[in-house]
Design a protein around this motif. Structure first.
Motif, PDB file in Angstrom:
ATOM      1  N   GLY A  45       0.785  -1.218   0.000  1.00 14.32           N
ATOM      2  CA  GLY A  45       0.000   0.000   0.000  1.00 14.32           C
ATOM      3  C   GLY A  45       0.815   1.265   0.000  1.00 14.32           C
ATOM      4  O   GLY A  45       0.293   2.344   0.208  1.00 14.32           O
ATOM      5  N   GLU A  72      -1.603   7.810  -1.459  1.00 10.23           N
ATOM      6  CA  GLU A  72      -2.965   8.107  -1.884  1.00 10.23           C
ATOM      7  C   GLU A  72      -3.200   7.746  -3.347  1.00 10.23           C
ATOM      8  O   GLU A  72      -4.327   7.699  -3.810  1.00 10.23           O
ATOM      9  CB  GLU A  72      -3.277   9.587  -1.665  1.00 10.23           C
ATOM     10  N   ASN A  76      -7.505   2.144  -3.656  1.00 12.31           N
ATOM     11  CA  ASN A  76      -8.042   1.536  -2.445  1.00 12.31           C
ATOM     12  C   ASN A  76      -9.058   0.471  -2.852  1.00 12.31           C
ATOM     13  O   ASN A  76     -10.100   0.776  -3.434  1.00 12.31           O
ATOM     14  CB  ASN A  76      -8.713   2.622  -1.590  1.00 12.31           C
ATOM     15  N   GLU A  77      -8.751  -0.764  -2.554  1.00  8.76           N
ATOM     16  CA  GLU A  77      -9.580  -1.880  -3.011  1.00  8.76           C
ATOM     17  C   GLU A  77     -10.966  -1.884  -2.364  1.00  8.76           C
ATOM     18  O   GLU A  77     -11.949  -2.279  -2.992  1.00  8.76           O
ATOM     19  CB  GLU A  77      -8.868  -3.208  -2.740  1.00  8.76           C
ATOM     20  N   GLU A  78     -11.058  -1.452  -1.109  1.00 12.37           N
ATOM     21  CA  GLU A  78     -12.356  -1.424  -0.438  1.00 12.37           C
ATOM     22  C   GLU A  78     -13.265  -0.383  -1.085  1.00 12.37           C
ATOM     23  O   GLU A  78     -14.442  -0.642  -1.342  1.00 12.37           O
ATOM     24  CB  GLU A  78     -12.176  -1.127   1.053  1.00 12.37           C
ATOM     25  N   TRP A 147     -18.247   3.601   2.795  1.00  8.66           N
ATOM     26  CA  TRP A 147     -16.822   3.273   2.793  1.00  8.66           C
ATOM     27  C   TRP A 147     -16.263   3.750   4.116  1.00  8.66           C
ATOM     28  O   TRP A 147     -16.361   4.910   4.456  1.00  8.66           O
ATOM     29  CB  TRP A 147     -16.120   3.952   1.624  1.00  8.66           C
ATOM     30  N   ARG A 149     -13.518   4.948   6.409  1.00  6.45           N
ATOM     31  CA  ARG A 149     -12.197   5.565   6.280  1.00  6.45           C
ATOM     32  C   ARG A 149     -11.860   6.334   7.543  1.00  6.45           C
ATOM     33  O   ARG A 149     -12.651   7.133   8.018  1.00  6.45           O
ATOM     34  CB  ARG A 149     -12.149   6.522   5.091  1.00  6.45           C
ATOM     35  N   GLU A 174      -8.851   9.913  -3.765  1.00  6.64           N
ATOM     36  CA  GLU A 174      -8.909   8.458  -3.803  1.00  6.64           C
ATOM     37  C   GLU A 174      -9.996   7.960  -4.760  1.00  6.64           C
ATOM     38  O   GLU A 174      -9.868   6.893  -5.351  1.00  6.64           O
ATOM     39  CB  GLU A 174      -9.110   7.916  -2.387  1.00  6.64           C
TER      40      GLU A 174
END
Length: 231
Positions: A45, A72, A76-78, A147, A149, A174
């Motif tokens: 990451g 950044e 971001n996979e999520e 999401w 965060r 993102e």
């Protein structure tokens, strides 16, 4: 990208220029990061450029204007999974919120009012950026895409309202890295119609303002002197 946001009139023109510049630069990240990946090692990451001593130091032998990827810039996979499920035509309406704006069961609060009005306006492609587990669980209970965060603490270690607002620009980055357009909405508004049906889509970055004219729209806060009202 389609970015709508409300700026407080107390912001200066310089602040606005800097924030807009950051968003505009992020528009090129998605394509640049793929090219940079050929010479950069992206692991766990974190993107590090060969020849750079650290993320905060200068890269040796690298042109000053060369693009250097940051954490950044790594997709971001999520967030990607949420957007793939929610977005329509790669566009999404998003709001950022914490537990101060929603009850634990998700049935009361300013965020719930926002969600209800968005649903009533016919918007299907919307989501919430949840800044804590309380908000994330509340969204799960009322069936709203979210999401999770964590916000970044400021130097004074306080998660102030203004501090979180400033971080919205990093959150937008993102979304852009993943190739999605995002319409960022404040939570203290009511949506009457589907905004996506009224966007012209002729600009990379657009912003809404509380200003009453061109001058105040750019952040200048003019005041009137009314002696009868006291000083």
């Amino acid at each position: 990208a389609l970015v709508g946001m409300s700026y407080a009139v107390s912001r200066t023109q310089r602040d606005m220029s800097l924030l807009n510049a950051e968003l505009v630069s992020a528009l090129n990240v998605a394509s640049q990061v793929n090219a940079a990946a050929g010479t950069a090692g992206i692991t766990a990451g974190k993107a590090s450029l060969a020849g750079a001593a650290s993320s905060s130091s200068s890269a040796t032998g690298i042109a000053a204007n060369m693009y250097v990827p940051t954490s950044e810039d790594v997709p971001n996979e999520e967030l990607k999974a949420v957007l793939e499920r929610v977005a329509v035509n790669r566009e999404v309406l998003a709001a950022v919120s914490n537990k101060a704006l929603i009850s634990e069961d998700g049935n009361y609060g300013m965020l719930k009012t926002w969600v209800d009005s968005v649903r009533a306006s016919g918007v299907k492609n919307f989501m919430v950026v949840a800044l804590d587990d309380h908000t994330a669980h509340a969204m799960d209970k009322i069936g709203v895409a979210r999401w999770r965060r964590d916000p970044t603490k400021l130097r004074d270690m306080n998660l102030s309202n203004h501090g979180i607002s400033a971080q919205k620009f990093h959150m937008l980055r993102e979304f852009l890295v993943l190739g999605y357009s995002v319409l960022l909405s404040d939570v203290d508004i009511v949506t009457l119609k589907n905004p996506f049906e009224h966007l012209v889509r002729d600009s990379d970055v657009e912003g809404m303002s509380d200003g009453a004219d061109e001058r105040t729209a750019y952040g200048w806060d003019d005041v009137a002197d009314h002696p009868e009202m006291g000083r």
